[in-house]
Write an enzyme that holds these catalytic residues in place. Structure first.
Site, PDB file in Angstrom:
ATOM      1  N   ASP A 164      28.429  41.856  56.487  1.00 17.25           N
ATOM      2  CA  ASP A 164      28.076  42.453  57.782  1.00 17.25           C
ATOM      3  C   ASP A 164      26.814  43.315  57.570  1.00 17.25           C
ATOM      4  O   ASP A 164      26.883  44.403  57.013  1.00 17.25           O
ATOM      5  CB  ASP A 164      29.250  43.307  58.277  1.00 17.25           C
ATOM      6  CG  ASP A 164      28.959  43.949  59.629  1.00 17.25           C
ATOM      7  OD1 ASP A 164      27.773  44.024  60.004  1.00 17.25           O
ATOM      8  OD2 ASP A 164      29.913  44.369  60.292  1.00 17.25           O
ATOM      9  N   ILE A 165      25.672  42.791  58.013  1.00 20.48           N
ATOM     10  CA  ILE A 165      24.382  43.446  57.706  1.00 20.48           C
ATOM     11  C   ILE A 165      24.350  44.866  58.283  1.00 20.48           C
ATOM     12  O   ILE A 165      24.055  45.840  57.584  1.00 20.48           O
ATOM     13  CB  ILE A 165      23.190  42.615  58.259  1.00 20.48           C
ATOM     14  CG1 ILE A 165      23.191  41.221  57.624  1.00 20.48           C
ATOM     15  CG2 ILE A 165      21.869  43.333  58.014  1.00 20.48           C
ATOM     16  CD1 ILE A 165      22.142  40.268  58.167  1.00 20.48           C
ATOM     17  N   LYS A 214      34.095  48.960  66.754  1.00 23.06           N
ATOM     18  CA  LYS A 214      32.957  48.567  65.907  1.00 23.06           C
ATOM     19  C   LYS A 214      31.982  49.728  65.709  1.00 23.06           C
ATOM     20  O   LYS A 214      31.432  49.908  64.631  1.00 23.06           O
ATOM     21  CB  LYS A 214      32.219  47.371  66.515  1.00 23.06           C
ATOM     22  CG  LYS A 214      32.971  46.071  66.298  1.00 23.06           C
ATOM     23  CD  LYS A 214      32.191  44.879  66.803  1.00 23.06           C
ATOM     24  CE  LYS A 214      33.046  43.618  66.652  1.00 23.06           C
ATOM     25  NZ  LYS A 214      32.587  42.525  67.497  1.00 23.06           N
ATOM     26  N   PHE A 244      25.163  45.577  68.803  1.00 24.35           N
ATOM     27  CA  PHE A 244      25.627  44.809  69.967  1.00 24.35           C
ATOM     28  C   PHE A 244      26.962  44.179  69.596  1.00 24.35           C
ATOM     29  O   PHE A 244      27.127  43.727  68.464  1.00 24.35           O
ATOM     30  CB  PHE A 244      24.616  43.703  70.335  1.00 24.35           C
ATOM     31  CG  PHE A 244      23.646  44.130  71.389  1.00 24.35           C
ATOM     32  CD1 PHE A 244      22.638  45.028  71.089  1.00 24.35           C
ATOM     33  CD2 PHE A 244      23.752  43.653  72.692  1.00 24.35           C
ATOM     34  CE1 PHE A 244      21.747  45.438  72.073  1.00 24.35           C
ATOM     35  CE2 PHE A 244      22.871  44.056  73.675  1.00 24.35           C
ATOM     36  CZ  PHE A 244      21.866  44.959  73.360  1.00 24.35           C
ATOM     37  N   ASN A 286      24.940  29.336  66.936  1.00 26.05           N
ATOM     38  CA  ASN A 286      25.715  29.877  68.061  1.00 26.05           C
ATOM     39  C   ASN A 286      24.877  29.846  69.335  1.00 26.05           C
ATOM     40  O   ASN A 286      23.724  29.417  69.318  1.00 26.05           O
ATOM     41  CB  ASN A 286      26.214  31.293  67.735  1.00 26.05           C
ATOM     42  CG  ASN A 286      25.067  32.216  67.418  1.00 26.05           C
ATOM     43  OD1 ASN A 286      24.217  32.472  68.256  1.00 26.05           O
ATOM     44  ND2 ASN A 286      25.023  32.718  66.183  1.00 26.05           N
ATOM     45  N   LYS A 341      31.400  50.783  61.897  1.00 28.28           N
ATOM     46  CA  LYS A 341      30.072  50.537  61.314  1.00 28.28           C
ATOM     47  C   LYS A 341      29.230  51.799  61.256  1.00 28.28           C
ATOM     48  O   LYS A 341      28.070  51.761  60.849  1.00 28.28           O
ATOM     49  CB  LYS A 341      29.343  49.459  62.122  1.00 28.28           C
ATOM     50  CG  LYS A 341      30.065  48.125  62.133  1.00 28.28           C
ATOM     51  CD  LYS A 341      29.224  47.052  62.803  1.00 28.28           C
ATOM     52  CE  LYS A 341      30.045  45.792  62.996  1.00 28.28           C
ATOM     53  NZ  LYS A 341      29.239  44.605  63.204  1.00 28.28           N
ATOM     54  N   ASP A 376      28.783  35.037  61.042  1.00 24.66           N
ATOM     55  CA  ASP A 376      29.767  35.769  60.228  1.00 24.66           C
ATOM     56  C   ASP A 376      30.250  34.926  59.060  1.00 24.66           C
ATOM     57  O   ASP A 376      30.893  35.425  58.137  1.00 24.66           O
ATOM     58  CB  ASP A 376      30.986  36.148  61.091  1.00 24.66           C
ATOM     59  CG  ASP A 376      30.583  37.072  62.224  1.00 24.66           C
ATOM     60  OD1 ASP A 376      29.811  37.998  61.956  1.00 24.66           O
ATOM     61  OD2 ASP A 376      31.020  36.842  63.378  1.00 24.66           O
TER      62      ASP A 376
END
Ligand SMILES: Cc1cc2nc3c(=O)[nH]c(=O)nc-3n(C[C@H](O)[C@H](O)[C@H](O)COP(=O)(O)O)c2cc1C
Length: 398
Positions: free
Chosen positions: A301-302, A332, A318, A207, A336, A276
């Site tokens: 998703d770490i 998020k 972030f 990315n 999370k 992802d």
């Protein structure tokens, strides 16, 4: 804004020739530099060179009658932000340890009201000598700040500790000496940059993250006194030697290292753009065809997984968004179970040197900020400190 003033003391080390470049870099960083040399320093580099580069006459003489009250040894250190001794000889460190004051520079150090930062530079045996080590410990206990030295090859051909510290770290230490030690004794873990996921033996999916935000966050955390470890994905930037880095190229390496390191971390800032999805493993190189199909598997998703289990580490995420920045970032943060999230718009941030961010914490407070990634990182770290300290206070009360 008024420039910060540095009294730069240059002493009789072979590394004194490097001060010419140091002065240039300090001035590029917008510091006013006043050079003071010891008598020995002048054997290694001329005052004229340092005058030309600093833009100010170099001082050496304690008995200069041109000072109004004849007190140059005190006056000079009164309106200064920092005294920096770079390079510092073993002899000068010994003088500091004993409180000797037999020339202008040592008098200024003794009469100072500002921080004193010393960058030792000497041959490895001189540095390892018990007397030098004892003197360094004494001045540390006296509150003197030390930058370096580092290990490497010396002018005399020897190898080992004692080399003048690299200027990237030295300039960070200069900045650090003038700001509050907010994160003293705290370990901050930062993941930064992009990941590579292999499509086949030769091709990858990646990315556009440059790693610049992670670099600036790491520098800001270091400046505010933290022990910083960066898990570094693909990045166009090198980190200064004062920041520990561990390379992690792909999602699974990132996950393994984050899970190991988070146990020792007070704060984790997840600023890496971690893939992802990853392609299903393929053996060899896919042959050229008019069209190929790549099967992508969802990665774990770490940060989200850590958020569900973690109770100890302060978690900062972030969120890179294309639209509805605040709404999506807030979602998020909740999902999370983070303590804070920094949302940014991809087209205004990814691969750029500046950004527009929404800093959102658990209380729902939203701070919108625009600026360079350097300035934003300082603001983010200050906000982390505010929320982190509040949480720690509440833990003590409850
Ligand atoms: C060629 C040469 C190189 C030297 N390099 C260093 C050095 O890198 N570090 C150091 O501590 N002393 C070094 N010294 C010794 C110092 O110059 C000496 O101790 C001097 O008295 C230091 O004076 P000052 O602390 O007042 O500047 C060197 C001496 C010579 C002759």
């Amino acid at each position: 804004m008024l420039k910060k003033k540095i009294l730069l003391g240059v002493t009789g080390s072979i590394a004194a020739y490097k001060t010419a470049d140091l002065i240039r870099q300090l001035r590029q960083n917008d510091y006013f530099v006043q050079v003071i040399m010891t008598k020995s320093a002048k054997e290694f580099i001329t005052p004229l060179t340092l005058q030309a580069l600093s833009g100010n006459p170099v001082l050496e003489n304690m008995w200069d009658p041109s000072e109004g009250n004849g007190m140059a040894h005190i006056n000079l250190s009164r309106n200064t932000d920092l005294i920096l001794i770079a390079p510092s000889s073993a002899n000068f460190i010994a003088k500091l340890a004993n409180g000797n004051a037999d020339d202008l520079l040592s008098n200024l150090c003794l009469a100072r009201k500002c921080p004193l930062l010393v960058a030792p530079a000497m041959n490895v045996e001189m540095y390892d000598n018990q007397a030098t080590q004892r003197n360094i410990n004494i001045i540390k206990k006296d509150g003197v700040l030390i930058s370096g030295p580092e290990s490497g090859e010396h002018a005399c051909g020897d190898h080992g500790m004692g080399r003048f510290i690299n200027f990237e770290t030295l300039i960070l230490d200069v900045e650090k000496s003038m700001v509050k030690n907010l994160f003293k004794g705290k370990n901050i873990l930062i993941s930064s940059g992009a990941t590579f996921e292999k499509i086949d033996e030769a091709r990858v999916i990646t990315n556009l993250s440059s790693g610049l935000m992670g670099l600036n966050l790491a520098k800001a955390a270091y400046k505010f006194g933290a022990e910083v470890t960066v898990i570094k994905g693909k990045s166009n930037y090198n980190f200064p030697s004062c920041i520990k880095t561990i390379e992690a190229d792909n999602h699974s390496q990132m996950q393994k290292i984050v899970n190991t390191k988070i146990v020792m971390s007070d704060i984790y800032i997840s600023a890496a753009a971690i893939s992802d999805y990853k392609p299903k493993p393929v053996y060899g190189k896919i042959k050229k065809k008019s069209k190929i199909t790549i099967d992508l598997l969802k990665t774990e998703d770490i940060l989200g997984t850590i958020g569900l289990k973690n109770k100890k580490t302060f978690l900062v995420g972030f969120a890179a968004e294309s639209e509805d920045l605040e709404k999506n970032a807030k979602k998020k943060l909740v999902e999370k179970r983070l303590d804070m999230i920094v949302g940014n718009l991809i087209k205004e941030s990814m691969g750029k040197t500046s950004s527009k961010v929404a800093i959102i914490d658990k209380s729902g407070e939203i701070k919108l900020q625009v600026g360079t990634k350097t300035n934003l990182s300082l603001m983010i770290l200050e906000h982390i400190f505010k929320i982190y300290s509040k949480e720690k206070e509440n833990e003590l009360i409850n």
